[in-house]
Motif scaffolding. Structure first.
Motif, PDB file in Angstrom:
ATOM      1  N   SER A 142       0.844  -1.198   0.000  1.00  0.00           N
ATOM      2  CA  SER A 142       0.000   0.000   0.000  1.00  0.00           C
ATOM      3  C   SER A 142       0.878   1.246   0.000  1.00  0.00           C
ATOM      4  CB  SER A 142      -0.906   0.028   1.240  1.00  0.00           C
ATOM      5  OG  SER A 142      -1.757  -1.108   1.247  1.00  0.00           O
ATOM      6  N   TYR A 144       1.364   5.499   0.228  1.00  0.00           N
ATOM      7  CA  TYR A 144       0.811   6.719   0.828  1.00  0.00           C
ATOM      8  C   TYR A 144       1.621   7.928   0.373  1.00  0.00           C
ATOM      9  CZ  TYR A 144      -1.369   3.302   3.955  1.00  0.00           C
ATOM     10  OH  TYR A 144      -2.076   2.240   4.460  1.00  0.00           O
ATOM     11  N   GLU A 155      -1.065  10.992  -5.716  1.00  0.00           N
ATOM     12  CA  GLU A 155      -1.602   9.626  -5.775  1.00  0.00           C
ATOM     13  C   GLU A 155      -0.866   8.804  -6.822  1.00  0.00           C
ATOM     14  OE1 GLU A 155      -5.762   8.928  -5.925  1.00  0.00           O
ATOM     15  OE2 GLU A 155      -6.234  10.394  -4.359  1.00  0.00           O
ATOM     16  N   LYS A 159       1.479   5.489  -6.230  1.00  0.00           N
ATOM     17  CA  LYS A 159       1.337   4.258  -7.013  1.00  0.00           C
ATOM     18  C   LYS A 159       2.680   3.819  -7.583  1.00  0.00           C
ATOM     19  CE  LYS A 159      -1.018   2.383 -11.086  1.00  0.00           C
ATOM     20  NZ  LYS A 159      -1.965   2.674 -12.194  1.00  0.00           N
ATOM     21  N   LYS A 183      -4.769  -0.256  -2.847  1.00  0.00           N
ATOM     22  CA  LYS A 183      -4.846   1.188  -2.635  1.00  0.00           C
ATOM     23  C   LYS A 183      -5.625   1.470  -1.365  1.00  0.00           C
ATOM     24  CE  LYS A 183      -6.427   5.517  -4.717  1.00  0.00           C
ATOM     25  NZ  LYS A 183      -7.099   6.138  -5.861  1.00  0.00           N
ATOM     26  N   THR A 187      -5.306   7.730   0.957  1.00  0.00           N
ATOM     27  CA  THR A 187      -3.890   7.598   0.604  1.00  0.00           C
ATOM     28  C   THR A 187      -3.007   8.626   1.308  1.00  0.00           C
ATOM     29  OG1 THR A 187      -4.231   9.006  -1.340  1.00  0.00           O
ATOM     30  CG2 THR A 187      -4.383   6.613  -1.655  1.00  0.00           C
TER      31      THR A 187
END
Length: 204
Positions: A142, A144, A155, A159, A183, A187
């Motif tokens: 995940s 952030y 974002e 990713k 996700k 985030t």
């Protein structure tokens, strides 16, 4: 006549000795003057360096907090001024560059502002994750980001960072079927900006 010549020679010798002593005194005095003058800039430069080093660490944390690409150059320039006071201080360490920390079985990759480059030592830090996957678990990844800059760009950067961690896991022999890019619902991470720029890897 002889006495007058002796007196003249005595005066000449006295003058010569005086001139020699004067020359020696001037040479020593000039040397000490130059030494003293040369030492002053050294002290000043040292003081200037101390000033730069002392001021760079706070600057690194402040200016490197921007997670957008625009903040990258400023963050790198400020971070280059001085090393973090303690590598145990994650806020400073993360602001100065990428780093890794393992907490309660969760591997946390911290990133420099505007960057998706992993810190050295990723393979070692992911050792327990690899063992867990070999035992049948799945690695959940995940990403952030912090609250500065453009949210959409942040974002996307989060990713890209998660994908970089995924690639590191794949390089360690973990197949796609054992990797879950998840996700987060939110985030934007909590904590300082430096702590927020991270990717977490956990086992499920």
């Amino acid at each position: 006549m002889s006495t007058q010549n002796d007196d003249n020679q005595g005066v000449v010798w006295t003058v010569l000795i005086g001139v020699v002593l004067l020359a020696i005194s001037l040479a020593i005095g000039f040397g000490l003057y130059r030494t003293g003058k040369g030492a002053a800039p050294t002290t000043a430069v040292a003081g200037a360096s101390t000033g730069v080093a002392g001021g760079a660490a706070p600057g690194a944390v402040g200016t490197a907090s921007a997670d957008g690409a625009a903040g990258t150059a400023t963050g790198v320039a400020a971070a280059g001024g001085a090393a973090p006071a303690s590598t145990a201080d994650m806020t400073t360490a993360a602001a100065d560059g990428p780093s890794i920390r393992v907490e309660n079985g969760v591997v946390k990759f911290y990133f420099a502002s505007g960057s998706a480059d992993l810190a050295p030592g990723a393979a070692d830090a992911l050792g327990d994750v690899v063992k867990g996957v070999a035992a049948g678990q799945t690695a959940v990844i995940s990403g952030y980001h912090d609250t500065t800059g453009d949210p959409a760009q942040n974002e996307e950067l989060a990713k890209q960072r998660a994908l970089a961690v995924r690639d590191a896991l794949k390089a360690l022999g973990i197949g796609d079927d054992k990797l879950d890019l998840k996700k987060p619902e939110v985030t934007t991470a909590t904590g300082s900006n430096a702590e927020a720029r991270r990717v977490e890897v956990s086992l499920q």
